[in-house]
Design an enzyme around this catalytic site. Structure first.
Site, PDB file in Angstrom:
ATOM      1  N   THR A  58       0.402  -1.345  -0.141  1.00  5.44           N
ATOM      2  CA  THR A  58      -0.241  -0.207   0.025  1.00  5.44           C
ATOM      3  C   THR A  58       0.934   1.375   0.353  1.00  5.44           C
ATOM      4  OG1 THR A  58      -1.576  -1.554   1.443  1.00  5.44           O
ATOM      5  CG2 THR A  58      -1.308   1.228   1.801  1.00  5.44           C
ATOM      6  N   GLU A  59       1.837   1.199   0.915  1.00  4.84           N
ATOM      7  CA  GLU A  59       2.298   2.521   1.214  1.00  4.84           C
ATOM      8  C   GLU A  59       3.456   2.724  -0.246  1.00  4.84           C
ATOM      9  OE1 GLU A  59       2.798   4.908   2.945  1.00  4.84           O
ATOM     10  OE2 GLU A  59       2.060   3.842   4.599  1.00  4.84           O
ATOM     11  N   SER A  60       4.227   1.556  -0.816  1.00  5.28           N
ATOM     12  CA  SER A  60       5.085   2.649  -1.913  1.00  5.28           C
ATOM     13  C   SER A  60       5.200   1.484  -3.061  1.00  5.28           C
ATOM     14  CB  SER A  60       6.841   1.529  -1.059  1.00  5.28           C
ATOM     15  OG  SER A  60       7.096   0.349  -0.671  1.00  5.28           O
TER      16      SER A  60
END
Length: 185
Positions: A58-60
């Site tokens: 999700t983040e990167s």
């Protein structure tokens, strides 16, 4: 639909083949890169590695050189100020450039995620909201009754980005648990 003769065997075989191909195909969209590092640091911090995987995705999107407009860095998109604090708690040297190194980023990020889960008494939605939107904000929302910290009431999270982050991580976490029931293998 009525199947004549031995046509039902073909349909059954087709269904079995489709089911067998579904997981490998889905694993192309939901891969498990950095497996050994994620397993190591998740285990070291008492986290489910599939939760860490969902956060990283999700983040990167698994890009170690990712940097947000606000300055969050690396696989787990850690803010340098947060990383400095975590490094201090771990009695480790802090270097903001190392946040782009997967090992360093995962070491600090998994420790911080585990810390937040403890801080929010095991509430995964609240810990994830704090990971994205800040602990103080989440404490404020919970204290004022704006949000109750449950996944059933994510719509009450005041920050749209945080609300979507929590939704996406929880969704991806469910998918990863289905696709990788034995993450160590």
């Amino acid at each position: 639909m009525r199947v004549k003769g031995r046509g039902w065997i073909f349909l059954l075989l087709l269904a079995v083949v489709a089911a067998l191909l579904a997981k490998p195909t889905a694993r192309l969209v939901y891969p498990f890169p950095y497996r050994s590092s994620i397993l190591h640091y998740a285990g070291q911090n008492g986290l489910d590695p599939l939760l860490v995987l969902a956060v990283v995705r999700t983040e990167s999107k698994f890009y170690p050189l990712a940097e947000s407009l606000t300055g969050a860095r690396g696989l787990m998109q850690i803010m340098p100020e947060t990383a400095r604090w975590v490094a201090g708690r771990l009695r480790e040297e802090f270097d903001p450039e190392r946040l782009f190194e997967p090992e360093y980023n995962l070491r600090l990020g998994t420790w911080y995620l585990a810390y937040l889960i403890r801080e929010f008494r095991g509430s995964l939605p609240a810990a994830l909201a704090a990971y994205n939107g800040g602990s103080q904000n989440v404490e404020d929302w919970l204290g004022r009754g704006v949000w109750d910290g449950r996944s059933a009431s994510l719509d009450k999270i005041p920050f749209p980005e945080t609300r979507e982050f929590v939704r996406q991580v929880l969704r991806d976490y469910r998918i990863y648990r289905f696709l990788y029931p034995e993450p160590g293998r």
